[in-house]
Design a protein around this motif. Structure first.
Motif, PDB file in Angstrom:
ATOM      1  N   HIS A 295       0.698   4.997   0.932  1.00 13.41           N
ATOM      2  CA  HIS A 295      -0.203   5.935   1.621  1.00 13.41           C
ATOM      3  C   HIS A 295      -0.202   7.314   0.958  1.00 13.41           C
ATOM      4  N   ARG A 296       0.814   7.572   0.137  1.00 13.32           N
ATOM      5  CA  ARG A 296       0.834   8.896  -0.509  1.00 13.32           C
ATOM      6  C   ARG A 296      -0.167   8.963  -1.655  1.00 13.32           C
TER       7      ARG A 296
ATOM      8  N   ASN B  59       1.934   1.452   6.512  1.00 12.20           N
ATOM      9  CA  ASN B  59       1.165   2.363   5.654  1.00 12.20           C
ATOM     10  C   ASN B  59       1.453   3.825   5.982  1.00 12.20           C
ATOM     11  N   GLY B  60       2.688   4.118   6.263  1.00 13.63           N
ATOM     12  CA  GLY B  60       3.076   5.511   6.478  1.00 13.63           C
ATOM     13  C   GLY B  60       2.922   6.006   7.903  1.00 13.63           C
ATOM     14  N   ARG B  61       2.409   5.201   8.803  1.00  6.96           N
ATOM     15  CA  ARG B  61       2.196   5.663  10.182  1.00  6.96           C
ATOM     16  C   ARG B  61       2.949   4.790  11.160  1.00  6.96           C
TER      17      ARG B  61
ATOM     18  N   PRO C 149      -6.367   0.416   2.878  1.00 11.01           N
ATOM     19  CA  PRO C 149      -5.287  -0.430   3.404  1.00 11.01           C
ATOM     20  C   PRO C 149      -5.767  -1.368   4.503  1.00 11.01           C
TER      21      PRO C 149
ATOM     22  N   TYR D 236       0.846  -1.192   0.000  1.00 10.71           N
ATOM     23  CA  TYR D 236       0.000   0.000   0.000  1.00 10.71           C
ATOM     24  C   TYR D 236       0.878   1.237   0.000  1.00 10.71           C
TER      25      TYR D 236
ATOM     26  N   ARG E 275      -0.962  -3.748   2.554  1.00  9.49           N
ATOM     27  CA  ARG E 275      -0.264  -2.972   3.591  1.00  9.49           C
ATOM     28  C   ARG E 275       1.236  -3.073   3.379  1.00  9.49           C
TER      29      ARG E 275
ATOM     30  N   VAL F  41      -4.586   4.326  13.652  1.00 10.78           N
ATOM     31  CA  VAL F  41      -5.201   4.588  12.355  1.00 10.78           C
ATOM     32  C   VAL F  41      -6.634   5.099  12.487  1.00 10.78           C
TER      33      VAL F  41
ATOM     34  N   GLY G  12      -2.654   6.432  -2.007  1.00  9.07           N
ATOM     35  CA  GLY G  12      -3.882   5.690  -1.665  1.00  9.07           C
ATOM     36  C   GLY G  12      -4.095   4.492  -2.578  1.00  9.07           C
TER      37      GLY G  12
ATOM     38  N   SER H 215      -5.073  -2.857   8.231  1.00  7.71           N
ATOM     39  CA  SER H 215      -4.337  -2.625   9.479  1.00  7.71           C
ATOM     40  C   SER H 215      -5.007  -3.453  10.558  1.00  7.71           C
TER      41      SER H 215
END
Ligand code: GAL
Length: 966
Positions: A218-219, A295-297, A256, A216, A283, A589, A221, A258
């Protein structure tokens, strides 16, 4: 070495198929082969020949065992031997790869017919999902091969050998093999075919394997999907409108996956005449800027270590048990599992995918027993073992690679360090670069992507969090997790809240995994649940195997209730502005739209109003101060408090709507005590007794004979508690093993000396010195008994004498009351037990219980059941009763046995209720900590001997009230 028998060779297997991914969702025919198998146990590997594998062998005289199952947990009265528990020690001489002659060997036989409709043509494989510790397999008299690797799947091609009717499957299992050296996990040794055996049809040209790559971005989507397959095939995901060739990459907008929002897309792979269901979760998990991200977090593990365990069937766990574990985890706010210390039953990971749990999937590898030998001969540092290690890595990754829930691969546990681990890590990275690699046991961190530790104290975690830890430079750049912390053995663990604050403070500290999920207590005919030593083992580690958040029957222990509160994904606390409650969304999330908020308003614990609370759907990480409604009227002097709760707004797969996820309490106004103006009535001394209102004291000792009309025995200051497992501590921290130190000091056999019983018009003052034999330290205690004619008031003043070398277990008074007082109601913290550092889950309210219901049934009995912050307590039964109010609030325990009896008990059934109700009213308790394996009690929760003053008021209830004239 050439003539080593197969089971002590270094080689991991012979005749098996290459490992591949496991799926329960395929349209190929399958025949589960579980059920009753004919069984013969021999005491040695070669005590019986292999003629049993030949068709026509008459197994008429054999016994049967259930497959899946462990033979040592079956049969009558231990006829098949028994389970054995060791933590670190190998229960055989360490002389790898050899094993002793005493090598219990189970021969298993199963006859089967192919079911009607079994497809003609194609091939078939015979699959074993788990056999401890090794298996040699024959079908219809032909040897298929053999394998080791107890919790790994192994398959044989059997198509040519199958017959329509009367197939004979023969399996020889040795308890010990060279593989046992790689499986020294802290758990029961349980031989047997303990996971499923299945015959699977393989259509002509069916895929050998497939690999779902679903990442995935995240920038943008979008998700990237590619399903690799070793034969041509098509991949369809209707929801995404996808119909592409296997091996082809596509990029599509997706939601995504999670652990919080486990979004799966149903799809299918059709290849070589087989249709395989796909459950695709997009993911990406990676380390960026020293932080583990999905996923960017940044993600925060609120995890547990899970062994597979059932109190009757050991590591043979059925689907309901797997599901129960996952549902219990979700209901207790747990978001992550480390599959300590081997790959779980494969179906468990399907559940993690769909319910949403981050998984560290661990290899079936531990060589801890070599630590005792200074790691001499450690298999991970001896290249003869490397093929076996690589086999374990491959069988882990290949089986489980298609699960979105699996976010880290773990090489194994407690193997020290060695080149073999590096070889495993390289193989894994090459095969699956999409997941970071974990291993705790090598501080150099040369083979891993995260820095992981077990049981570091809080202060060290903070230091690591600040990246100020000593050690290799490259390690400081890694994210940090606690693959084990908070040892949940017996009462505890303490100090969870303080760890959680560190995880929330330092970005690098990404949470941890409590050790461990469930107590491995095995059902025992005498002891209820047995632990190490209860099955006649020569070497064992006692109840160290009972260190879970669940009792063996999966009832949550207070430790799990506490953990749920500490890790709740929404924090609810007093707002900074008066009349508000602060709500913080601690999810990684999810926003708060899935939760409904409500308030309750309590006055002295009684509900006087309730309603819904409008909380904005805060995004992950956001905080808001939410205004509370106008406070309802409360009676004068009553203590008002708001409780705000966050519950599931709609049904979730793991809990119904209304399930409580988080809560917090906000005091509405400072409690005002009603001013009581009481006039003391003078005591009346008569016939060896002194009446102080409704109480009667012994004129000689000053001890109460009656309180509120009820007979009292055994009154006195009490500082003893039956040491918890955490009090007993671990051998490597001798200076703070307070259980042994308390005993050595004699705190369980204190002597009392009455120095004075002084009677004045105002009341009776009793001076007592309480001290252990053979020591010159003590506690000078002054009791002041007064009464207004209706109630009796006891003031207690304690002054330590001498230099106390250790903290006190508890400080309070103890008294014996008639056991007829069986109902308990209190206003204070509840409903469960709480100790100074395990108190997050105790909420202020009015609670009720029976005396039996106050006890926490730890598998090894120990101090338990304290209730915190008690304003008042009422004990009633048989039409009579006693009320105790405290100033300040107090702790209580009430039980039908003494602390000394509790201490002496080794198993639950040892505790037999007597005819006295022993009530401890405590001013203070020593904390719990986690020292059965980890750090001890934090300084702020130590109960140092110090001058203390506290008071209780006793009031008669019911018939006692009538008799005492109150
Ligand atoms: C760890 C180990 C676990 C367990 C725990 C203590 O060192 O990894 O398997 O033994 O300690 O209960």
């Amino acid at each position: 070495m050439t003539d080593l028998p197969w089971y002590t060779s270094f080689a991991p297997e012979q005749g098996t198929l290459p490992p591949r991914s496991w799926t329960a969702d395929s349209d190929a025919a399958r025949l589960p082969l579980g059920g009753d198998w004919a069984f013969r146990l021999s005491p040695a590997a070669d005590a019986a020949d292999t003629s049993f594998a030949a068709p026509g062998f008459d197994a008429g005289g054999w016994r049967t065992v259930a497959v899946p199952g462990h033979w040592v947990l079956q049969g009558k009265d231990g006829e098949f031997g028994g389970p054995a528990y060791t933590n670190v020690l190998y229960p055989f001489p360490v002389d790898p790869p050899f094993v002793p002659d005493e090598n219990p060997t189970g021969d298993h036989l199963r006859r089967f017919d192919l079911p009607d409709g079994w497809p003609a043509g194609g091939g078939a494989v015979l699959r074993f999902d788990g056999v401890e510790s090794c298996a040699r397999v024959w079908l219809n008299g032909t040897e298929l091969g053999w394998f080791k690797g107890s919790r790994l799947a192994h398959e044989f091609a059997v198509g040519e050998l199958l017959r329509e009717r009367d197939n004979v499957l023969a399996v020889r299992v040795h308890q010990w093999s060279s593989g046992s050296y790689l499986e020294d996990q802290d758990q029961w040794w349980l031989p047997g075919i303990f996971r499923d055996v299945t015959l699977l049809h393989r259509p002509e040209g069916a895929p050998g394997d497939f690999f779902v790559h679903a990442s995935y971005d995240h920038r943008t989507g979008t998700g990237d999907l590619r399903v690799d397959c070793d034969v041509p095939g098509r991949v369809r995901v209707p929801e995404l409108g996808l119909d592409v060739a296997a091996g082809e990459s596509v990029t599509v907008p997706v939601e995504p996956w999670s652990a919080e929002v486990p979004r799966l897309y149903e799809g299918e792979l059709t290849a070589g005449g087989e249709r395989i269901g796909l459950r695709i979760g997009f993911r990406s998990v990676y380390v960026e800027d020293g932080v583990l991200k999905a996923n960017g977090r940044r993600i925060l593990f609120r995890g547990v270590n899970r062994h597979e365990f059932h109190p009757e069937t050991g590591r043979a766990v059925d689907l309901e048990t797997l599901r129960a574990d996952v549902e219990l985890m979700k209901r207790h706010n747990i978001n992550a599992v480390r599959t300590s210390h081997y790959p779980p039953h494969p179906a468990f990971l399907d559940l993690c995918d769909s319910y949403g749990l981050w998984v560290i999937d661990e290899g079936d590898l531990e060589t801890h027993g070599f630590e005792e030998l200074g790691w001499r001969g450690n298999p991970v540092d001896d290249e003869r073992w490397t093929p076996a290690l690589l086999d374990r890595a491959a069988r882990l990754v290949e089986r489980d690679k298609n699960h979105p829930s699996v976010v880290l691969w773990s090489l194994g546990n407690e193997c020290g360090s060695g080149a073999g681990l590096g070889a495993m890590a390289r193989w894994i990275r090459d095969r699956d670069p999409s997941r970071p690699v974990h291993y705790e046991g090598d501080r150099s961190c040369r083979d891993v992507d995260v820095y992981s530790r077990m049981y570091p104290p809080h202060a060290e975690v903070a230091e690591i969090g600040r990246r100020e830890d000593e050690g290799p430079e490259h390690r400081r750049a890694l994210p940090f997790i606690l693959c084990e912390y908070a040892h949940a053995m017996g009462n505890g663990p303490g100090g969870l809240s303080e760890y959680q604050r560190l995880f929330e403070t330092y970005e690098r500290c990404q949470g941890g995994f409590v050790w461990e999920w469930i107590d491995h207590g095995l059902v025992h005919p005498v002891h209820g649940y047995g632990y190490g030593g209860d099955f006649g083992e020569e070497l064992h580690d006692g109840n160290f195997v009972c260190d879970g958040l669940l009792f063996p029957d999966r009832t949550p222990s207070p430790g799990l209730v506490e953990y749920k509160k500490v890790i709740e994904p929404v924090r609810i606390e007093p707002g900074e502005r008066p009349g508000t409650v602060a709500v913080t969304n601690l999810h990684d999330v999810a926003d708060l739209s899935g939760l409904a908020f409500g308030w309750e308003f309590l006055a002295d614990g009684r509900l006087v109003g309730a309603g819904t609370l409008d909380v904005p759907p805060l995004s992950a990480g956001e905080r808001a101060e939410v205004p509370l409604p106008a406070a309802p009227e409360v009676p004068e002097g009553a203590e008002p408090v708001w409780t705000v709760r966050a519950v599931l707004a709609a049904d979730a797969p793991w809990a119904p709507a209304g399930h409580e996820v988080a809560w917090g309490q906000v005091p509405a106004a400072p409690a005002t005590a009603p001013s009581v103006r009481s006039v003391a009535v003078p005591p009346v001394a008569e016939g060896g007794r002194i009446a102080v209102g409704p109480a009667a004291l012994d004129a000689r000792t000053g001890a109460p004979l009656e309180l509120g009309g009820l007979p009292v025995t055994g009154f006195g200051l009490d500082v003893w508690r039956a040491p918890t497992d955490n009090d007993e501590g671990a051998p490597w921290q001798p200076d703070t093993r307070y259980g042994p130190l308390w005993r050595e000091l004699g705190l369980h056999r204190m002597r009392h000396r009455t120095d004075a019983v002084e009677v004045t018009d105002g009341g009776v003052t009793v001076r007592v010195r309480v001290a252990p034999a053979a020591r010159d330290i003590g506690l000078a205690v002054t009791y002041r008994w007064t009464s207004d004619g209706t109630v009796t008031h006891l003031g207690v003043d304690v002054r330590p004498e001498g230099a106390w070398p250790v903290p006190l277990p508890r400080l309070g008074v103890r008294l014996g009351l008639p056991a007829v007082l069986d109902r308990v109601e209190w206003y204070g913290g509840g409903p469960g037990e709480a100790y100074p550092d395990t108190r997050a889950a105790a909420r202020l309210g009015r609670w009720e219980s029976t005396v039996a219901g106050l006890q926490t049934p730890y598998v090894r009995p120990q101090e338990n059941g304290a209730r915190i912050d008690t304003r008042w307590l009422e004990l009633t039964g048989g039409g009579t009763g006693l009320r105790v109010a405290g100033d300040p609030s107090f702790w209580f325990t009430a039980r039908r046995w003494t602390g000394v009896e509790l201490d002496a008990a080794a198993h639950r059934p040892d505790l037999v209720p007597g005819d006295t109700l022993w009530l401890n009213l405590d001013h203070a308790l020593h904390g719990i900590g986690s020292q059965s394996c980890g750090p001890g009690v934090l300084p702020e929760y130590r109960l140092e001997a110090a001058p203390s003053a506290f008071a209780f008021t006793f009031t008669a209830l019911g018939a006692a009230a009538a008799e005492s004239g109150a």
